[in-house]
Structure formats: C-alpha cells, structure tokens
Motif scaffolding. Structure first.
Motif, short mmCIF file in Angstrom:
data_model
loop_
_atom_site.label_atom_id
_atom_site.label_comp_id
_atom_site.label_asym_id
_atom_site.label_seq_id
_atom_site.Cartn_x
_atom_site.Cartn_y
_atom_site.Cartn_z
N LYS A 489 0.85 -1.19 0.00
CA LYS A 489 0.00 0.00 0.00
C LYS A 489 0.89 1.24 0.00
N PHE A 490 0.34 2.35 -0.50
CA PHE A 490 1.08 3.59 -0.68
C PHE A 490 0.34 4.69 0.08
N LEU A 491 1.05 5.33 1.00
CA LEU A 491 0.40 6.25 1.93
C LEU A 491 0.78 7.70 1.70
N PHE A 492 -0.21 8.55 1.76
CA PHE A 492 -0.05 10.00 1.81
C PHE A 492 -0.96 10.46 2.94
N PRO A 493 -0.51 10.34 4.20
CA PRO A 493 -1.39 10.48 5.37
C PRO A 493 -2.31 11.69 5.28
N ASN A 494 -3.61 11.43 5.46
CA ASN A 494 -4.63 12.47 5.30
C ASN A 494 -5.81 12.14 6.18
N LYS A 495 -6.60 13.16 6.50
CA LYS A 495 -7.72 12.98 7.43
C LYS A 495 -8.86 12.17 6.83
N HIS A 496 -8.82 11.92 5.51
CA HIS A 496 -9.86 11.12 4.87
C HIS A 496 -9.52 9.62 4.90
N ALA A 497 -8.30 9.30 5.38
CA ALA A 497 -7.84 7.91 5.47
C ALA A 497 -7.82 7.22 4.11
N ILE A 498 -7.55 7.97 3.06
CA ILE A 498 -7.49 7.42 1.71
C ILE A 498 -6.05 7.07 1.37
N TYR A 499 -5.84 5.94 0.71
CA TYR A 499 -4.52 5.55 0.24
C TYR A 499 -4.66 4.68 -1.00
N LEU A 500 -3.54 4.39 -1.64
CA LEU A 500 -3.50 3.51 -2.80
C LEU A 500 -3.02 2.14 -2.32
N HIS A 501 -3.54 1.08 -2.95
CA HIS A 501 -3.08 -0.25 -2.52
C HIS A 501 -3.34 -1.31 -3.59
N ASP A 502 -2.69 -2.41 -3.38
CA ASP A 502 -2.86 -3.61 -4.20
C ASP A 502 -4.20 -4.26 -3.86
N THR A 503 -4.58 -5.29 -4.57
CA THR A 503 -5.80 -6.05 -4.26
C THR A 503 -5.65 -7.48 -4.77
N PRO A 504 -6.21 -8.44 -4.06
CA PRO A 504 -6.19 -9.81 -4.58
C PRO A 504 -7.24 -10.03 -5.67
N SER A 505 -8.16 -9.09 -5.83
CA SER A 505 -9.27 -9.25 -6.79
C SER A 505 -8.89 -8.65 -8.14
N LYS A 506 -7.94 -9.26 -8.83
CA LYS A 506 -7.43 -8.71 -10.08
C LYS A 506 -8.47 -8.72 -11.19
N GLY A 507 -9.43 -9.61 -11.13
CA GLY A 507 -10.42 -9.70 -12.20
C GLY A 507 -11.28 -8.46 -12.33
N LEU A 508 -11.37 -7.65 -11.27
CA LEU A 508 -12.22 -6.46 -11.32
C LEU A 508 -11.69 -5.41 -12.29
N PHE A 509 -10.39 -5.47 -12.60
CA PHE A 509 -9.83 -4.46 -13.49
C PHE A 509 -10.28 -4.63 -14.94
N SER A 510 -10.88 -5.74 -15.27
CA SER A 510 -11.39 -5.93 -16.63
C SER A 510 -12.74 -5.24 -16.82
N ARG A 511 -13.35 -4.77 -15.74
CA ARG A 511 -14.64 -4.08 -15.84
C ARG A 511 -14.44 -2.65 -16.31
N SER A 512 -15.41 -2.14 -17.06
CA SER A 512 -15.33 -0.75 -17.50
C SER A 512 -15.76 0.21 -16.40
N ASP A 513 -16.76 -0.18 -15.60
CA ASP A 513 -17.20 0.62 -14.46
C ASP A 513 -16.49 0.08 -13.22
N ARG A 514 -15.52 0.87 -12.74
CA ARG A 514 -14.71 0.38 -11.62
C ARG A 514 -14.90 1.24 -10.37
N ALA A 515 -16.10 1.76 -10.17
CA ALA A 515 -16.43 2.46 -8.92
C ALA A 515 -16.89 1.39 -7.93
N LEU A 516 -15.96 0.72 -7.28
CA LEU A 516 -16.26 -0.50 -6.54
C LEU A 516 -15.73 -0.51 -5.10
N SER A 517 -14.83 0.40 -4.75
CA SER A 517 -14.18 0.32 -3.44
C SER A 517 -14.96 1.12 -2.40
#
Length: 600
Positions: A489-517
């Motif tokens: 995971k990649f951190l830019f500490p912020n009050k929204h607790a948002i960060y970038l990270h890996d996922t085991p669910s690689k199949g989701l990247f084949s979807r065109s609509d990826r508003a899923l997290s």
C-alpha cells in the motif's frame, strides 16, 4: 505491554471511532467485508509513535481554519514616486473606509465583484490612484479593455468585468465622477486575475474535501501593483495558466468548438429547430447539417453551412465522448435524441463546450506549478498516472470509490510504502459480521488472521469469543496473497484515510465501471509503481518483490511526491491528446449550474 503497543492499540480504537460509518447488514464474504469497511485513519499511521503523532497533527490541521498569526506589514510596491499628488485621493480613501460592496456612477449602481480584495489592494499600496489622475482617465485603461475583450477565450464573459461601462470609457478623457471609475476598474482587473488563477466557483461546493491553496488576494493585488510600476498590466494576467499545457490544450479546443458563439449563461438549443430523423455523417451535404452546427455552435468553414466538415466532426466527437455516447462522429439515434433535448443531458446548445468549460475551471483550482514529478489520480478515468515533466513514467488501471463511498478529491504528498501490509478489521464490522462466525468456528480464521488484545497476539481459535471480554479483541488479517490490501500500500497520510493499494481481486480491473471500493484506490500494477517510486532510493526490483512477499509488514519512506486526486471528465494529456470519462459521481451538472450562476 510496551509504550509502542499501547499507543498503536489506542490509536486504532480512537481513530476508528472517529471515522466510523454505517455498513451493510447481511453476512458477506471476506472481500465484501473489506469493500464495506470505511477507510481508517489508523491504516495511515507509521509505526514510529513520534512520526505517527506528527502526521496525525498534520491530518487534523489539513483544511482547518487558519490560525490568526502576527504577520509582517505589507511593503507597498507602488512607491511614493509613482503616487503623484491627486486631490481626488482623499475621496478614494473616504469611499474605501465605508467598506463598499457597490459603487454608484452616473446614478446607476454597480456591485463590486470582490470588495475585500479591492480594499486589501488599496490598503497595501497606500491608496494610489491607479487608473486616474485628478479627473483624467489614464492610458493603462486601454490595456484592461484588451484583457476583458479576450476573457471569452477562457470561457469568462466580459460582462462580469464591468465591460458595458468600461468599453465606453476613453483614455485621456475627463470624468467628473472619477472615484467610482477608479474602484470599478480595479475591481475588474483583480476579479479577472482571480478568476483565471483560482476559478469562479469555490471548489468545495462540489468537492468539500478540496484543499489546494489558491493564489491569495494579496498576491493578486501585487500583480496589479507590479504592472503599474513596470508600465505593463497585461503580461501578468496573460501568463496565468500559461505554463499548464493541459489548460492551454483545453482552451484551444474550447475556442475551436464555440467558434464565434457569444458566451452567455443561457445559451441553449431550445430556440433552434430539432434535428430531423436523418443520419448525418462526416463528408456529407444536407440541410440538417446547418441545424447541427447551430446546436453545437460551430460556424461553417468556407461558407457552406450544409457541409459536414472536419471541424464539425471534432465537435460531434467531443459531444459524444462527454455524454457517454459511442464516439464515431455519426449523428443518429441517441446522439440526435440528446441534441434535441431528450434522454439524459437535455442537449444544451454548447454541450461539448460546457464540458470543456467546467473542466478548464477544475484545472484553475490546481496550483500554477504542480511540480516536476507528481502522481495524478483522475477519479472518473479509473486511472492513476505518474509524470516527470511532460513524460508519463507510470500508469495503471485503478478501482475507485463506490457512488455511496466516493473517493474524495484533494491534494497531498506521497510519503510511505508499506510492503506486505496487514489489515485490521474495523470494530463495527467485527460486531456485525465477524463475532458470530468466530463464536461458531474460530478455527476457520487461524490461517489468515490473528487475534490481538493488549499487545498480545494469538490464534483466533485460542480466544473464547462467547466471553464478554471478547469485545476487547481486534482481528488482524496477516500479510499474504489473500490480504484485502494485497501485497503493498502507498500512503499519503490524510484525514480522509485514503490511500492507494494492491488487491487480490485482479479480475475487477477488466470491468469498464470500476467504482467499486469503499473510497481507497486499488492499483492493477502496484509493484511497478513501487519500482518507479524507489528506483533511486536504493531498492532493486528483486528487493521490492521479496519485501512484498514476506510474513511481516515493512514500512519504507519514499521521497515526498505531490499527489493530486482530481475529478476530470474532459482533459488532455501533456502532449495535447483529448481524453474523456463518464461523470461517475454526477458532479458535472452541479458544477455547470454553479459556474453559469457565477457568470452573472
């Protein structure tokens, strides 16, 4: 229990309580549980307590109201030699002491667009008369006229800058009621400078989390003062956004789309004839092409309004892309319906121009200098990219927040990479989903989770989950291939607790609509990102891969890199290529209405 353990556990509980939210009620699988979990501030804290305290303080301070501090007195830029005696100066001071929000000239009232900015300028510069001397209007008013005349190129209407009055003024002429003109001319200049530098609309109206600092009122005033001293009031304004190739490309495209159309808040297709049920294609001649031109605001090249030329085709493609239609330049079916005012968008006359206009506005919210190297998370595009200058050094597909858990737009600096991260199940999820499963079959959790209490770590099956004391335990997912955060995971500490990270669910990247997290941003190629960030930091590819596949998490500090989470639905790459994305959170129309309201 050592100090570090007490600190981390207390932080997790306290911060998770602060950032608590509601969750789905039904039992779900492991990945769905993670999807339902809100981002946690504790996940952003480094393991070192002093560093964690420092970064937590920054999170709390980010976006808070500024503290009152003692500041140095502003040194006026316009010196005494540039302020010759003017008997009307005392009238100027008296007018400003009243804190006017409007001025009256020749019996007509004119609202000031930025009265506070206006007063600050005159106070800082010790009340010079910039545009007038006695009852005479100075020559520099002609420069302001030229600036106002060019404002439509940036989707800004001259009327906002008192153009109806200013265009009728003559340099060198005498005016009895000169002080109101002095104020209106300065208000026009400072308003135009602010609109170009910071935008018309407060970004927090559509993105409450937005935190990028705009150009200050003082700096805008200094711009005018320096122009007075140099004898050139135009260059400073004309160079705003000049170094932003994305902005310049959108601006060029916008002007190509609107042609000679007049920018008004109410331009719409309601007064034009509907397109007939005929398919229009590039290269064809048909009387309906003239109607299409009228709806998109594209004048005829070569004087033939019935010919479907390349300029019109570009406008149709932009319209289709910005409205989620098949972008083929062919006007039929859905494209025709939307242009005629049907379906989703209502088909405004300059619909493609509207999209370009509001996305130019979004670019004005950003700093004038984004940095030589930076990370760009464009939420609607479902992509994350990293740039060095105009070169793309990394890009990947991404998964963004769901529509009910939207990824916020804000800016920060990327600071940490966590290899082989663990993930602590939030207390609310524990109570609603996990505790009953742990009571019925605690052994099922032994492979992937640890139970943690008071700094002690044990197997979940070793805990009596039916005991009242069980509520004090946390459930922590071990690092590994099945970890909800993936391998890094990649951190830019912020009050929204948002960060970038890996996922085991690689199949989701084949979807065109990826508003899923649940708000955080998942990367398809996180290992490549780690390599780019740590390339000059003593980390080889082999070392990174090994650290991402170990049983204990490892924190690495990365050189601080600006990161911008933005919401662009029409944009260009630094090389000028136009790109579009769907309005996944429905923010375009809201911003458009706010923008048009601000035009008045």
């Amino acid at each position: 229990m050592n100090v570090f353990s007490r600190y981390r556990i207390a932080s997790v509980f306290a911060l998770l309580a602060v950032s608590g939210a509601t969750f789905a009620q039904e039992a779900v699988n492991e990945e769905a549980v993670f999807d339902d979990a809100p981002p946690s501030l504790a996940d952003n804290l480094p393991p070192d307590p002093s560093a964690a305290t420092s970064e937590l303080s920054e999170m709390v301070a980010d976006g808070a109201a500024p503290q009152e501090t003692m500041t140095q007195t502003h040194q006026s830029i316009i010196g005494e030699a540039m302020r010759p005696f003017n008997s009307r100066r005392i009238e100027l001071i008296e007018a400003l002491v009243l804190n006017p929000t409007e001025v009256s000239y020749n019996g007509q009232s004119y609202p000031l667009k930025n009265p506070q900015r206006l007063r600050l300028f005159y106070e800082n510069e010790q009340y010079p008369t910039v545009w007038t001397q006695e009852n005479n209007l100075l020559e520099r008013v002609d420069g302001l006229k030229r600036l106002i005349a060019d404002a439509p190129q940036d989707a800004l209407p001259p009327a906002r800058y008192h153009s109806a009055l200013i265009n009728n003024l003559q340099a060198g002429a005498q005016y009895d009621d000169i002080v109101p003109l002095e104020l209106l001319l300065t208000d026009a200049y400072l308003t135009l400078a602010g609109d170009l530098a910071n935008g018309l609309v407060n970004p927090r109206k559509t993105h409450p989390e937005w935190n990028a600092e705009g150009v200050s009122d003082e700096a805008l005033g200094d711009m005018l003062a320096q122009g007075v001293v140099s004898g050139d009031i135009e260059t400073a304004i004309r160079t705003i956004n000049d170094g932003n190739p994305r902005y310049q490309a959108l601006k060029q495209r916008y002007n190509a789309v609107i042609g000679n159309a007049i920018l008004t808040p109410t331009n719409s297709s309601s007064n034009s004839a509907p397109l007939p049920k005929v398919t229009l294609r590039p290269g064809m001649n048909h009387e309906a092409v003239a109607i299409l031109r009228d709806k998109l605001g594209i004048p005829a090249e070569g004087g033939d309004p019935f010919y479907y030329d390349d300029t019109l085709a570009d406008a149709v493609l932009t319209y289709q892309q910005s409205h989620g239609l098949k972008a083929d330049g062919i006007v039929s079916g859905k494209t025709r319906n939307m242009l005629n005012g049907g379906n989703k968008s209502g088909g405004t006359r300059n619909a493609s121009a509207d999209s370009l206009m509001i996305n130019m506005e979004r670019l004005r919210w950003l700093p004038q200098d984004m940095g030589e190297t930076y990370v760009l998370v464009n939420i609607p595009s479902y992509y994350v990219k990293m740039y060095r200058g105009n070169e793309t050094v990394y890009e990947t597909k991404a998964i963004m927040g769901r529509r009910d858990r939207q990824t916020p737009a804000f800016t920060n600096h990327l600071r940490h990479i966590v290899m082989s991260p663990s993930w602590t199940v939030p207390p609310t999820i524990m109570k609603k989903d996990k505790i009953n499963k742990l009571r019925s079959n605690p052994g099922a959790f032994d492979g992937s989770f640890d139970a943690v209490v008071g700094g002690r770590v044990m197997r979940p099956s070793a805990v009596n989950w039916g005991s009242p004391a069980a509520v004090h335990y946390t459930l922590r997912q071990k690092p590994g291939a099945r970890n909800a955060l993936g391998k890094v995971k990649f951190l830019f500490p912020n009050k929204h607790a948002i960060y970038l990270h890996d996922t085991p669910s690689k199949g989701l990247f084949s979807r065109s609509d990826r508003a899923l997290s649940s708000g955080c941003v998942r990367l398809q190629k996180p290992e490549e990102f780690a390599n780019v960030l740590l390339n000059n930091n003593g980390w080889s590819s082999e070392r990174i891969k090994k650290a991402m596949n170990q049983s204990k998490e490892q924190w690495v500090n990365t050189p601080e890199t600006p990161i911008y989470l933005v919401y662009w639905t029409t944009w260009t790459e630094p090389d000028g290529r136009l790109q579009t994305a769907g309005d996944i959170y429905g923010k375009d129309n809201t911003l458009l209405q706010q923008y048009k309201k601000a035009l008045n």
